[in-house]
Design a protein around this motif. Structure first.
Motif, PDB file in Angstrom:
ATOM      1  N   LYS A  36     -16.569 -19.226   3.516  1.00  0.00           N
ATOM      2  CA  LYS A  36     -16.316 -20.604   3.954  1.00  0.00           C
ATOM      3  C   LYS A  36     -15.127 -20.613   4.903  1.00  0.00           C
ATOM      4  O   LYS A  36     -14.201 -19.840   4.690  1.00  0.00           O
ATOM      5  CB  LYS A  36     -16.024 -21.491   2.740  1.00  0.00           C
TER       6      LYS A  36
ATOM      7  N   ALA B 239     -17.995 -12.101   7.566  1.00  0.00           N
ATOM      8  CA  ALA B 239     -17.226 -10.878   7.334  1.00  0.00           C
ATOM      9  C   ALA B 239     -18.140  -9.671   7.422  1.00  0.00           C
ATOM     10  O   ALA B 239     -17.762  -8.640   7.972  1.00  0.00           O
ATOM     11  CB  ALA B 239     -16.546 -10.942   5.969  1.00  0.00           C
TER      12      ALA B 239
ATOM     13  N   THR C 295     -12.509  -0.288  12.186  1.00  0.00           N
ATOM     14  CA  THR C 295     -11.224  -0.931  12.475  1.00  0.00           C
ATOM     15  C   THR C 295     -10.894  -1.958  11.402  1.00  0.00           C
ATOM     16  O   THR C 295     -11.759  -2.402  10.651  1.00  0.00           O
ATOM     17  CB  THR C 295     -11.273  -1.640  13.838  1.00  0.00           C
TER      18      THR C 295
ATOM     19  N   GLY D  35     -10.388  -5.169   9.421  1.00  0.00           N
ATOM     20  CA  GLY D  35     -11.055  -6.470   9.447  1.00  0.00           C
ATOM     21  C   GLY D  35     -12.537  -6.391   9.759  1.00  0.00           C
ATOM     22  O   GLY D  35     -13.188  -7.418   9.909  1.00  0.00           O
TER      23      GLY D  35
ATOM     24  N   LYS E 215     -15.121  -3.657   5.669  1.00  0.00           N
ATOM     25  CA  LYS E 215     -15.293  -2.535   4.741  1.00  0.00           C
ATOM     26  C   LYS E 215     -15.078  -2.964   3.288  1.00  0.00           C
ATOM     27  O   LYS E 215     -15.922  -2.728   2.412  1.00  0.00           O
ATOM     28  CB  LYS E 215     -14.299  -1.409   5.088  1.00  0.00           C
TER      29      LYS E 215
ATOM     30  N   THR F   6     -14.998  -5.948   2.050  1.00  0.00           N
ATOM     31  CA  THR F   6     -15.975  -6.957   1.632  1.00  0.00           C
ATOM     32  C   THR F   6     -17.284  -6.297   1.200  1.00  0.00           C
ATOM     33  O   THR F   6     -17.876  -6.649   0.177  1.00  0.00           O
ATOM     34  CB  THR F   6     -16.218  -7.945   2.784  1.00  0.00           C
TER      35      THR F   6
ATOM     36  N   GLU G 289      -9.787   2.757  -0.011  1.00  0.00           N
ATOM     37  CA  GLU G 289      -8.615   3.475   0.491  1.00  0.00           C
ATOM     38  C   GLU G 289      -7.832   4.131  -0.644  1.00  0.00           C
ATOM     39  O   GLU G 289      -6.651   3.880  -0.824  1.00  0.00           O
ATOM     40  CB  GLU G 289      -7.720   2.509   1.276  1.00  0.00           C
TER      41      GLU G 289
ATOM     42  N   HIS H 270      -9.515   4.507   6.479  1.00  0.00           N
ATOM     43  CA  HIS H 270      -9.090   4.217   7.837  1.00  0.00           C
ATOM     44  C   HIS H 270      -9.065   5.492   8.683  1.00  0.00           C
ATOM     45  O   HIS H 270      -8.858   5.452   9.882  1.00  0.00           O
ATOM     46  CB  HIS H 270      -7.646   3.697   7.803  1.00  0.00           C
TER      47      HIS H 270
END
Ligand SMILES: Nc1ncnc2c1ncn2[C@@H]1O[C@H](COP(=O)(O)OP(=O)(O)OP(=O)(O)O)[C@@H](O)[C@H]1O
Ligand SMILES: [Mg+2]
Lengths: 243, 516
Positions: free
Chosen positions: A12, A17, A36, A38, A41, A43, A162, A195
């Motif tokens: 919302k 995403a 990259t 945001g 990943k 989510t 991560e 990352h």
């Protein structure tokens, strides 16, 4: 073993995403999601663990449909490790690892021997470490306890966000080795969010490169180095690979 | 037939054992205490059990209690009923004022006034007899317009009431400078004039210290003050319920002369005798009670005083602990779930916190005042007030403690499959525990301190001797309540600290140490 199909998440008010993510991993395979900041990943990983409800899509683990059972019991079947391990500071190593088993009223002797066994696997002798609190452990040790906690119920799938991100390079490297050897024995299906392209190349049987909510390329190290799907993949590898 | 007789006997004896105690109240100054004691002891000698709710905090508290059934009888003054309760003024004739209050109280409240106990205790403008500034003055008119440098001390009540300061100063042209007016506790103003802290006081005409401190009353030559004749007040049906009440009150009507009352007040206020002993001696001397007169007690050190009052101390300590304990337990039961709930419902937090904050800022006496009409006097309103005061620290600390828990820990716990309730019980509350415990300690200290005020509404506790001590300027009495309540607060704080600490995980303590 695990099959993700057209997974999508729109937050919302209207933030997409994850747009459309599909991939498959065999038993014992390690998949690394990279991309990259945001790009979606975390989510994706949380949807697989049902910490986030997907807007649409399908998640199958060994034939079981994640979205057809209730979220709590689904999470109990999936191992989950977050960055900095998320060990609970008020519980010692033993209690951290066995928290869920105790809640599920597993038998005491079973819990004890299972914790002992897991601590052998992560190279932290039971007698020496079982009573220590997280604050009395190094970052690498905390991370190993986090992995042991995720393995406690012997889940077929392990999700890791991560997991080695907060460690210094030397510790990270030695943990990579250990982790690889460990899974040669355990044969878990594992998804690691990272990352770091080095890490992905080193640990991943399959590398899943995401960008802005979509998958750009899925493949192994050779695929990425010799057959990059497009210019973005090439740039991404160049920017990331330091070899 | 035999069986029936036996049953009747049984019923009879059962009834005899279960006579309802008659509750006697008094206000918190010596004269009121002594008069109430007299009636109490007379009734007890006739076999009527009595519960004493002495030291009620003022006319309003005592009258409300009588009117709503919290007490059955208490002594008050015709002038007080006339001015403060009926809000009338003008009449000065003692017989007429008595007639008016008798008639109006009966029709309005179904409350009956007894005949006067004998003396008159009105307000009196009083100076030091040897003060050269006032050597010329015998009546109040003598000092009219000559008071621009004089300092006046008067009881709080006098500065407020309708027949009080405003009209008084106007009628007599008393030209005090506003900065020279001081409101004082009635018991303390006599020492203030004796020690030259003020030049004049508005005293009570029957106070023993007028004679003892060599003070001089200026005559109320314009008849400003209404008559203040003492009498007992009780509801009509109390005379039916308690058959000995009427005779006991009647035997005190007209029985106490002004000199006798002054002497008895002096015994209590200055010579630190117990009101109960003084009342008893008086009744014996008048032939109303059998027994022998007790000798006056010497001044004692606080320690031997406490030991001599061990029984009383144990009783009020018990009452104090019970009040505090019940209030804290109720507050815990409400606050912890409420604090947790508020962390889940932002909107509710925005409504609840201002309310709880406001409750905390209501002065404790005012809060008790609000609660009397709803709950009467005694244990229930006292516990409710204490409960309300302990809400804020408990709710706030629960809320803040849980809010402060790192979201990563909650997420990790949810990720491995804990339900929301399991996360609350196994993760959030253990992590918030040090902060919740700090709130509990604050709340406990507040409650134990505030519980001393419970005495003002007849709920007993360690405040009881404190207020009697303040009323009668008896520091031993004050300390009898104050020392244990201070020690109790410290001990409870330490106790919760120690016990609570045992429940806090070592992992969290190590973390705190590392941060320090
Ligand atoms: N609860 C949420 N509500 C709204 N938007 C969200 C929410 N969670 C994530 N997003 C948005 O979704 C996008 C993807 O977030 P995600 O956490 O999956 O990224 P990521 O790939 O894990 O990034 P990083 O590498 O920085 O961890 C971001 O734009 C983020 O701002
Ligand atoms: Mg992320």
């Amino acid at each position: 073993m695990i099959k993700v199909q057209d997974l999508k998440k729109v937050f919302k008010p209207n933030i997409t995403a994850v747009n459309s993510v599909s991939f498959e991993l065999e038993r014992g395979e390690i998949g690394c999601i990279i991309g990259t900041s945001g790009c979606g990943k975390t989510t994706t990983l949380k949807m697989i663990n049902r910490l986030i409800e997907p807007t649409s899509g399908k998640i199958l683990v060994g034939g079981d449909d994640a979205l057809s059972v209730d979220a709590v019991s689904w999470r109990r079947k999936i191992g989950y490790v977050i960055q900095k391990a998320g060990l609970l500071p008020h519980l010692n190593v033993k209690d951290n690892i066995s928290l869920l088993s105790k809640i599920m009223h597993k038998e005491k002797n079973f819990i004890e021997s299972r914790v002992e066994e897991l601590m052998e696997i992560i190279n932290m002798p039971y007698a020496q470490f079982k009573d220590r609190f997280p604050i009395e452990l190094s970052g690498g040790q905390q991370q190993r306890v986090g992995i042991a906690r995720a393995l406690m119920e012997d889940p077929p799938v392990l999700l890791m966000d991560e997991p080695f991100g907060a460690l210094d390079p030397i510790t990270r490297n030695s943990l990579h080795e250990e982790f690889w050897n460990l899974n040669e024995k355990l044969h878990k299906t594992i998804i690691i969010v990272t990352h770091d392209m080095d890490e992905a190349f080193k640990l991943g049987h399959k590398i899943i490169l995401m960008h802005k909510g979509d998958i750009v390329q899925v493949g192994n190290k050779a695929d990425f180095l010799e057959r990059p799907a497009n210019q973005f993949v090439e740039d991404f590898i160049k920017g990331q690979v330091h070899e | 037939m035999n069986k029936l007789l036996f049953l009747l006997l049984l019923l009879g004896s059962f009834k005899a054992f279960s006579i309802e105690p008659l509750i006697i109240g008094s206000k918190s100054f010596s004269e009121s205490l002594i008069n109430a004691e007299m009636l109490a002891q007379l009734l007890e000698s006739k076999g009527q059990p009595v519960t004493r709710k002495l030291n009620l905090g003022g006319t309003k508290v005592a009258f409300d209690a009588l009117n709503h059934g919290g007490i059955h009888v208490y002594p008050d003054y015709t002038g007080t009923g006339y001015v403060m309760i009926l809000k009338k003024n003008g009449e000065r004739d003692p017989i007429k004022v008595h007639e008016i209050v008798s008639k109006d109280f009966l029709s309005k409240y179904d409350i009956r006034w007894s005949k006067s106990l004998g003396f008159n205790n009105t307000y009196a403008l009083t100076v030091r007899a040897d003060d050269p500034k006032f050597s010329y003055a015998n009546k109040i008119s003598d000092v009219s317009g000559k008071l621009d440098r004089a300092r006046l001390g008067a009881p709080y009540e006098f500065m407020e009431r309708q027949d009080g300061y405003k009209g008084f100063a106007k009628i007599y042209n008393l030209n005090y400078k506003p900065s020279n007016l001081t409101s004082l506790n009635a018991g303390l103003m006599y020492n203030a004039i004796k020690d030259d802290q003020v030049d004049m006081i508005v005293s009570y005409s029957t106070d023993g210290r007028i004679k003892a401190f060599n003070l001089k009353i200026l005559k109320d030559d314009l008849n400003y003050f209404p008559p203040y004749q003492p009498a007992f007040l009780a509801k009509t049906n109390s005379f039916i319920k308690f058959p000995h009440l009427k005779a006991a009150i009647e035997s005190l009507e007209g029985a106490i002369s002004e000199d006798e009352m002054i002497e008895m007040n002096d015994q209590v206020d200055r010579l630190k005798q117990r009101p109960s002993a003084i009342a008893r001696n008086f009744l014996i001397k008048k032939g109303l009670l059998e027994g022998s007169v007790t000798k006056s007690q010497k001044d004692q050190g606080i320690l031997s005083f406490m030991i001599s009052r061990k029984k009383e101390l144990m009783k009020i300590l018990g009452e104090h602990l019970l009040l505090s304990f019940v209030a804290i337990i109720c507050a815990l039961i409400v606050s912890i779930p409420l604090g947790v709930l508020l962390t889940r419902k932002k909107r509710a937090a925005q409504i609840v916190f201002p309310i709880v904050n406001t409750i905390q800022t209501i002065p404790s006496l005012a809060l008790l005042g609000f609660l009397i009409p709803i709950l009467g006097i005694g244990f229930a309103p006292a516990v409710l007030a204490l409960f309300l005061y302990s809400l804020l620290p408990l709710v706030r600390n629960t809320y803040e403690g849980i809010k402060a828990v790192d979201r990563n820990f909650v997420e990790a716990s949810r990720g491995i499959g804990l339900t929301n309730m399991q996360i609350l019980l196994k993760v959030e509350i253990p992590l918030a525990l040090p902060i919740i415990l700090a709130g509990l300690r604050t709340a406990t200290v507040i409650v134990i301190g505030t519980a001393t005020l419970a005495a003002l509404i007849g709920a007993g506790g360690l405040g009881d001797p404190i207020f009697r001590g303040v009323a009668t300027v008896n520091s031993n009495l004050i300390l009898l309540g104050a020392i244990p309540s201070a020690l109790l607060a410290i001990a409870a704080d330490k106790f919760i600290g120690l016990v609570g600490n045992a429940f806090v995980s070592k992992g969290i303590k190590l973390k705190f140490e590392r941060q320090a």
